[in-house]
Design a protein around this motif. Structure first.
Motif, PDB file in Angstrom:
ATOM      1  N   LEU A 158       0.817  -1.210   0.000  1.00 38.07           N
ATOM      2  CA  LEU A 158       0.000   0.000   0.000  1.00 38.07           C
ATOM      3  C   LEU A 158       0.852   1.262   0.000  1.00 38.07           C
ATOM      4  N   ALA A 159       1.847   1.321   0.890  1.00 40.04           N
ATOM      5  CA  ALA A 159       2.699   2.511   0.958  1.00 40.04           C
ATOM      6  C   ALA A 159       3.441   2.727  -0.359  1.00 40.04           C
ATOM      7  N   ALA A 160       3.973   1.641  -0.932  1.00 39.96           N
ATOM      8  CA  ALA A 160       4.686   1.757  -2.206  1.00 39.96           C
ATOM      9  C   ALA A 160       3.756   2.256  -3.309  1.00 39.96           C
ATOM     10  N   HIS A 161       2.529   1.776  -3.314  1.00 46.75           N
ATOM     11  CA  HIS A 161       1.555   2.232  -4.319  1.00 46.75           C
ATOM     12  C   HIS A 161       1.276   3.720  -4.181  1.00 46.75           C
ATOM     13  N   LEU A 162       1.095   4.186  -2.951  1.00 41.54           N
ATOM     14  CA  LEU A 162       0.791   5.597  -2.732  1.00 41.54           C
ATOM     15  C   LEU A 162       1.975   6.491  -3.107  1.00 41.54           C
ATOM     16  N   LEU A 163       3.178   6.020  -2.835  1.00 38.50           N
ATOM     17  CA  LEU A 163       4.376   6.821  -3.134  1.00 38.50           C
ATOM     18  C   LEU A 163       4.699   6.827  -4.624  1.00 38.50           C
ATOM     19  N   LEU A 164       4.542   5.682  -5.270  1.00 38.52           N
ATOM     20  CA  LEU A 164       4.962   5.565  -6.663  1.00 38.52           C
ATOM     21  C   LEU A 164       3.855   5.909  -7.656  1.00 38.52           C
ATOM     22  N   SER A 165       2.636   5.491  -7.329  1.00 36.42           N
ATOM     23  CA  SER A 165       1.539   5.680  -8.282  1.00 36.42           C
ATOM     24  C   SER A 165       0.607   6.820  -7.912  1.00 36.42           C
ATOM     25  N   GLY A 166       0.524   7.120  -6.605  1.00 35.56           N
ATOM     26  CA  GLY A 166      -0.424   8.140  -6.177  1.00 35.56           C
ATOM     27  C   GLY A 166       0.153   9.533  -6.108  1.00 35.56           C
ATOM     28  N   GLY A 167       1.469   9.633  -6.130  1.00 35.78           N
ATOM     29  CA  GLY A 167       2.094  10.943  -6.095  1.00 35.78           C
ATOM     30  C   GLY A 167       2.085  11.598  -4.723  1.00 35.78           C
TER      31      GLY A 167
END
Length: 408
Positions: free
Chosen positions: A36-45
């Motif tokens: 989840l954290a990786a998704h928010l940092l990489l894909s969510g900006g």
């Protein structure tokens, strides 16, 4: 050991076997949260602070689920709560990767945490309703085996999917959760669920419980917190301790996790079959003693082999203490509806410990004393071990098993 464990699982009654495979499918689907954290940092900006806030909101939802579960289970039963949690979980997972505004994402993750966690006390309730007291340690061991097997596979699959398409990991997770809900629906029906039969048997039980029922529960709740905190350390601190604190190669952290997982999968169920008729106090004293010794050794370890030896000790403690705690808490109110409440509050303690563990570990560790969190955790468990001996002296702080043990 694998063959023996397989035979024990295969020998479970229909309700417990259904719970085992429902849990296994559900936990195998635990793919999205680790990324989840990786998704928010990489894909969510989002920046690290925003991502951290969003991830922490999962714990808020989980705590709310534990606090609400007792009332929900009393009204609709474990099967309905499990199905509701699974379906809500799948719906949130399908929507979350499509959200872009932080407030909406945080709201969705709170609901996700609630839906994910509410399944746990419902599963405890189903385990209690589907097993006799003398079978319950083994039943809880099998439930924990399903969790550990699923959690060992899910993140690995999630990592492969995340590398291809970060959003797809959420949808793959949702498919697994729906599969768990479908399996539970096909294998059960509302009219014959174990929880409904148990509620029917409890009709007419007085709502007011003796004072000592309350004090017994809160005694073991308090004495279980050091164990919960100590066993939260491996998942949140082991890698940091090995790589940063001791300066060892990262593969030693992987070995620690592998040894722990292998020990649980191979030995937990067979060992608890052997210990099924052991009274609660010696079971917990053995588990607490091994846990305290193992974590103290972790704090003193400075080499890879020493870490592995320490891991074997606290893994042995884990195998004994968690089925023992679940068995003891489940028996504190065997004739009343408060068993669901007790198990839900017990789950609250687990989540509180998991939330506090990272902060406490970072606060206690430092360049001159990297093993301090392990030492403090082990010492706290040892103190709880001593307090268990004191607690068993009073009926207001300790529940003694019924005479069924002597009759068998």
């Amino acid at each position: 050991m694998i063959v023996k464990t397989y035979r024990i699982v295969a020998g479970l009654n229909d309700g417990l076997r259904t719970l085992f495979f429902t849990t296994l499918i559900f936990r195998t689907g635990t793919m999205a949260y680790p990324f989840l954290a990786a998704h928010l940092l990489l894909s969510g900006g989002f920046d690290a602070s925003q991502a951290g806030t969003a991830v922490a909101s999962f714990g808020v939802g989980a705590l709310a689920a534990d606090l609400a579960a007792g009332a929900l289970l009393g009204r609709v039963g474990s099967r309905t709560v499990m199905l509701g949690g699974l379906l809500l979980n799948a719906a949130v997972l399908a929507v979350t990767p499509l959200l872009h505004e932080l407030p909406w994402i945080i709201g969705a993750i709170v609901v996700w945490g609630f839906a994910y966690e509410v399944v746990t006390p419902a599963s405890y309730s189903a385990t209690i309703a589907g097993s006799e007291p003398e079978e319950r340690k083994v039943a809880f061991s099998c439930y924990r085996l399903a969790i550990n097997l699923g959690m060992a596979v899910g993140p690995v699959i999630g990592g492969l999917i995340f590398a291809v398409n970060p959003r797809a990991v959420f949808w793959a997770n949702a498919v697994c959760v729906l599969a768990a809900a479908g399996y539970l629906t096909l294998r059960t029906n509302g009219g014959s669920s174990p929880a409904r039969r148990a509620r029917a048997a409890r009709r007419g039980v007085p709502a007011v419980r003796p004072l000592r029922d309350h004090t017994r529960f809160w005694t073991i709740f308090a004495l279980s917190l050091p164990v919960q905190l100590a066993y939260s350390l491996p998942s949140v601190f082991a890698s940091t301790y090995v790589i940063v604190g001791l300066g060892l190669p990262s593969y030693w952290a992987g070995i620690i996790f592998t040894v722990n997982a292998a020990g649980i999968v191979l030995f937990e169920v067979p060992l608890n079959v052997v210990m099924a008729r052991m009274e609660n106090l010696p079971t917990l004293l053995i588990g607490y003693g091994l846990a305290g010794a193992g974590f103290l050794l972790m704090g003193l370890s400075e080499s890879g082999p020493a870490l592995v030896l320490s891991t074997l000790v606290w893994t042995a403690g884990e195998i004994v203490v968690f089925p023992g705690l679940l068995h003891y808490v489940s028996g504190l109110a065997p004739s009343g509806g408060s068993a669901d409440r007790n198990m839900s509050l017990y789950s609250t303690g687990v989540n509180v410990a998991f939330i506090l563990a990272p902060q406490l570990a970072l606060l206690l560790s430092g360049p001159g004393h990297p093993g301090a969190p392990w030492a403090v955790g082990g010492a706290a468990v040892c103190v709880a071990w001593l307090l268990l001996i004191v607690a068993r002296r009073s009926p207001y702080t300790w529940h003694k098993e019924e005479a069924w043990k002597c009759a068998n």
